[in-house]
Design a protein around this motif. Structure first.
Motif, PDB file in Angstrom:
ATOM      1  N   LEU B 247       0.850  -1.192   0.000  1.00 45.11           N
ATOM      2  CA  LEU B 247       0.000   0.000   0.000  1.00 45.11           C
ATOM      3  C   LEU B 247       0.891   1.249   0.000  1.00 45.11           C
ATOM      4  CD1 LEU B 247      -2.848   1.278   0.327  1.00 45.11           C
ATOM      5  CD2 LEU B 247      -2.473   1.158   2.802  1.00 45.11           C
ATOM      6  N   GLU B 248       0.616   2.171  -0.880  1.00 45.65           N
ATOM      7  CA  GLU B 248       1.403   3.398  -0.950  1.00 45.65           C
ATOM      8  C   GLU B 248       0.485   4.609  -0.797  1.00 45.65           C
ATOM      9  OE1 GLU B 248       4.544   4.004  -0.948  1.00 45.65           O
ATOM     10  OE2 GLU B 248       5.423   2.024  -1.245  1.00 45.65           O
ATOM     11  N   ALA B 250       0.543   8.942   0.693  1.00 41.63           N
ATOM     12  CA  ALA B 250       0.592   9.606   1.993  1.00 41.63           C
ATOM     13  C   ALA B 250      -0.695   9.303   2.754  1.00 41.63           C
ATOM     14  CB  ALA B 250       0.774  11.105   1.802  1.00 41.63           C
ATOM     15  N   ALA B 251      -0.536   8.810   3.970  1.00 42.11           N
ATOM     16  CA  ALA B 251      -1.697   8.389   4.776  1.00 42.11           C
ATOM     17  C   ALA B 251      -2.549   7.389   4.002  1.00 42.11           C
ATOM     18  CB  ALA B 251      -2.519   9.588   5.235  1.00 42.11           C
ATOM     19  N   GLU B 254      -5.153   5.261   5.966  1.00 45.33           N
ATOM     20  CA  GLU B 254      -6.337   6.056   6.351  1.00 45.33           C
ATOM     21  C   GLU B 254      -7.301   6.152   5.152  1.00 45.33           C
ATOM     22  OE1 GLU B 254      -4.583   9.457   8.310  1.00 45.33           O
ATOM     23  OE2 GLU B 254      -6.303  10.662   7.707  1.00 45.33           O
ATOM     24  N   GLU B 277      10.006  -2.446   8.611  1.00 42.82           N
ATOM     25  CA  GLU B 277       9.568  -1.159   9.182  1.00 42.82           C
ATOM     26  C   GLU B 277       8.708  -0.356   8.215  1.00 42.82           C
ATOM     27  OE1 GLU B 277      12.512  -2.491   9.400  1.00 42.82           O
ATOM     28  OE2 GLU B 277      13.171  -2.436  11.499  1.00 42.82           O
ATOM     29  N   SER B 278       8.832  -0.635   6.926  1.00 44.44           N
ATOM     30  CA  SER B 278       8.030   0.116   5.961  1.00 44.44           C
ATOM     31  C   SER B 278       6.540  -0.096   6.195  1.00 44.44           C
ATOM     32  CB  SER B 278       8.404  -0.300   4.534  1.00 44.44           C
ATOM     33  OG  SER B 278       9.673   0.207   4.202  1.00 44.44           O
ATOM     34  N   LEU B 281       5.538   1.353   9.964  1.00 46.16           N
ATOM     35  CA  LEU B 281       5.368   2.803  10.087  1.00 46.16           C
ATOM     36  C   LEU B 281       4.058   3.299   9.476  1.00 46.16           C
ATOM     37  CD1 LEU B 281       9.039   3.944   9.369  1.00 46.16           C
ATOM     38  CD2 LEU B 281       7.791   4.241  11.514  1.00 46.16           C
ATOM     39  N   LYS B 282       3.459   2.486   8.608  1.00 46.29           N
ATOM     40  CA  LYS B 282       2.174   2.900   8.029  1.00 46.29           C
ATOM     41  C   LYS B 282       1.095   3.008   9.106  1.00 46.29           C
ATOM     42  CE  LYS B 282       3.245   0.886   3.544  1.00 46.29           C
ATOM     43  NZ  LYS B 282       3.093  -0.283   2.668  1.00 46.29           N
ATOM     44  N   LYS B 284       1.534   4.306  11.844  1.00 53.98           N
ATOM     45  CA  LYS B 284       1.735   5.603  12.489  1.00 53.98           C
ATOM     46  C   LYS B 284       1.457   6.752  11.524  1.00 53.98           C
ATOM     47  CE  LYS B 284       5.235   7.936  15.300  1.00 53.98           C
ATOM     48  NZ  LYS B 284       6.640   7.937  15.719  1.00 53.98           N
ATOM     49  N   GLU B 285       1.670   6.485  10.255  1.00 61.08           N
ATOM     50  CA  GLU B 285       1.486   7.543   9.254  1.00 61.08           C
ATOM     51  C   GLU B 285       0.023   7.947   9.119  1.00 61.08           C
ATOM     52  OE1 GLU B 285       2.273   6.269   5.255  1.00 61.08           O
ATOM     53  OE2 GLU B 285       2.754   8.286   4.565  1.00 61.08           O
ATOM     54  N   LEU B 287      -3.898   8.325  10.693  1.00 64.75           N
ATOM     55  CA  LEU B 287      -4.617   8.502  11.961  1.00 64.75           C
ATOM     56  C   LEU B 287      -5.628   7.371  12.086  1.00 64.75           C
ATOM     57  CD1 LEU B 287      -5.343  12.343  12.224  1.00 64.75           C
ATOM     58  CD2 LEU B 287      -3.606  10.986  13.423  1.00 64.75           C
TER      59      LEU B 287
END
Lengths: 261, 310
Positions: B247-248, B250-251, B254, B277-278, B281-282, B284-285, B287
């Motif tokens: 999945l790519e 920004a956010a 969400e 980690e990629s 971290l999603k 956290k990226e 909400l």
């Protein structure tokens, strides 16, 4: 750890509003601790943009970064097929404006002689150039540069400061292609977070030549950040890749504009 | 009657909830807390121990074109444990090119037992273009006690619309094997010229799934290429699950959940091919609510193994 992002696009996040788009990009990046964002290109992308399209896209960037001077750096987008228009834009947005870098995409391969006057002017202004590069297994676009093209340009202009965008996508080939071009950094944004990328880059080029970016908003900040925080490289190398190298690369341009660095 | 498949996977989930090690890498069925209570809605309960966290997309074995820093099972499991993963569904890269899949799957089973008991759940590789592939399927179920298989159509040269694919799903359903279908493993733009594998076109999948009601199916590495929101929604409505490794945006998580809802998306890292980690971290990226995080980290993967009610 401080994180600066070399490679962002923003204009499509909130259609019609460059400022709100950049605000949204910054908000999302901040969740992962990213503090500064280099942004380039507007909302209406074309492979071979007209002078009018270039101006419009650069205007969107100017409008957006004007609202976030402490967090966003703009790079001027140029088309080397039209040297005169590109030099005009370079003067408007960098020499006489607030932008601090140059972005070249896929209009013309970067080993072409048309690049020379643009690079020479960039050297005069002491700004660096970010050149998109890819090496696609299925073949590149006609004007799409490879890392080897950039190495050729770098050899012709040893005083230029160049970034090999995407490291050619296929990092194992891209790293090899620019290894002996000391004035070329690699940008590691905008490819899959394939394990081993950062380790090979640090081993072959040294951490000083590796710069992190995301290629958000098309890419995920997270997926790209994983390339560094998940890599088996030491903390000093991570610090350079995530922040210090980009700061130093931008420093002459920022200093020329009296920006606090 | 509860099937071994269901029991096995609910057991591993429950074991991870309790922080207990499993015997035989999830191959010994036992009753779970969820089954005892008769409830398992994927929401957090009052269990103690490490928070359950299931990675639905990892591989063991050697990637044929590149050394992977976490390519050794011990290194991979150390990374997974470091980040709190309590269960990881592991396929084998040998499944891509090997023809003796019975041997490959046996090695996978042993590797999971030796290096990842309590953590790694083996997922057998099946190639339905091979002679006697149904024997491999049978061995996965009966000899190795696997509960899940992984298909690699791009590497094995068949498409969703081919009868072979439907037949594989039917056979898997028959023996209560859950199916993971790999949409891609590597960006087609960076593949070795001698190892080109096209992305799987899943457009025909909704029509096909009508012919195998009750099949439990997850698409791996789908979300970079399958972007049509209507197709995703349709697949989700039919019970297909996804995971977030590719999945790519920004956010992106969400945005995905806003369009798709929460019930069909699992955590997946595609480690060791991708940096773990990629994917991590999603979380956290974007909400996300606590409830969404719980479903993503564990609940959806566990619920995935509860057969649909008749």
């Amino acid at each position: 750890m401080t994180i600066w992002d070399l490679h962002c696009h923003f204009a499509r996040l909130v259609p019609g509003s460059p400022v709100k788009s950049l605000e949204r990009l910054i908000e999302i990046g901040n969740r992962l601790g990213i503090e500064k964002f280099c942004v380039y290109m507007g909302s209406n992308w074309e492979y071979d943009p007209s002078p009018e399209n270039l101006r419009n896209q650069n205007d969107e960037v100017l409008e957006a970064i004007g609202a976030f001077p402490g967090q966003a750096f703009g790079f001027v987008y140029l088309n080397p097929k039209d040297v005169e228009a590109s030099l005009d834009e370079l003067n408007r947005c960098v020499a006489d404006g607030p932008m601090v870098g140059i972005k070249l995409w896929v209009a013309q391969r970067c080993n072409h002689r048309n690049l020379d006057p643009i690079v020479e002017r960039a050297v005069e202004l002491d700004v660096g150039i970010f050149q998109h590069t890819w090496l696609k297994a299925g073949g590149n676009l006609p004007g799409e540069s490879t890392p080897a093209d950039l190495a050729e340009l770098a050899d012709r202009h040893p005083d230029a400061r160049l970034i090999c965008g995407h490291t050619g996508g296929d990092f194992e080939l891209g790293i090899r292609a620019v290894k002996h071009s000391p004035n070329v950094h690699i940008g590691i944004a905008g490819s899959d977070p394939t394990a081993g990328f950062t380790e090979m880059a640090v081993r072959e080029l040294g951490a000083d030549r590796v710069i992190w970016g995301s290629d958000a908003s098309g890419r995920s900040f997270a997926s790209q950040l994983g390339k560094v925080v998940g890599a088996q490289v030491d903390e000093a190398a991570q610090e350079k890749i995530l922040h210090t190298n980009l700061r130093q690369w931008l420093a002459p341009a920022l200093k020329a504009k009296g920006r606090d660095i | 009657m509860t099937s071994p498949t269901r029991r096995t996977f609910l057991q591993t989930g429950a074991a991870s909830l309790a922080g207990a090690a499993l015997v035989g890498a999830g191959t010994s069925p036992s009753t779970t807390a969820a089954e005892t209570s008769g409830k398992d809605d994927g929401k957090p309960g009052g269990e103690k121990g490490p928070a359950p966290f299931i990675d639905t997309n990892v591989h063991l074995g050697h990637w044929p074109a590149r050394h992977l820093p976490l390519g050794k099972p011990a290194d991979l499991t150390a990374k997974l444990r470091e980040h709190g993963v309590t269960q990881a569904w592991a396929g084998t890269f040998e499944g891509l090119l090997h023809k003796d899949l019975a041997a490959a799957n046996y090695r996978l089973k042993k590797a999971c037992e030796v290096h990842g008991a309590g953590l790694l759940v083996p997922v057998g590789a099946i190639n339905p273009t091979l002679p006697a592939w149904k024997e491999d399927l049978k061995r996965c179920r009966e000899d190795f006690d696997f509960s899940m298989i992984r298909l690699y159509p791009g590497y094995h040269g068949y498409a969703v619309e081919q009868p072979l694919f439907l037949e594989t799903l039917k056979q898997a359903r028959e023996v209560e094997l859950t199916v993971q279908v790999v949409v891609r493993l590597e960006d087609v733009r960076t593949q070795s010229p001698l190892l080109r594998a096209p992305d799987l076109d899943v457009t025909p999948l909704p029509g096909l799934l009508k012919k195998v009601p009750g099949i439990r199916l997850q698409l791996l590495n789908a979300l970079r290429t399958v972007k049509n929101p209507l197709l995703l929604q349709r697949l989700a409505a039919m019970g297909v699950h996804f995971e977030i490794a590719m999945l790519e945006g920004a956010a992106g998580l969400e945005n995905l959940l806003n369009g798709l809802g929460i019930k069909n998306v699992c955590f997946g890292s595609h480690a060791p091919f991708f940096y773990f980690e990629s994917a991590l971290l999603k979380l956290k990226e974007s909400l996300l609510t606590e409830e969404q995080l719980t479903f993503l980290r564990d609940g959806n993967a566990r619920n995935f193994f509860i057969p649909p009610q008749p």
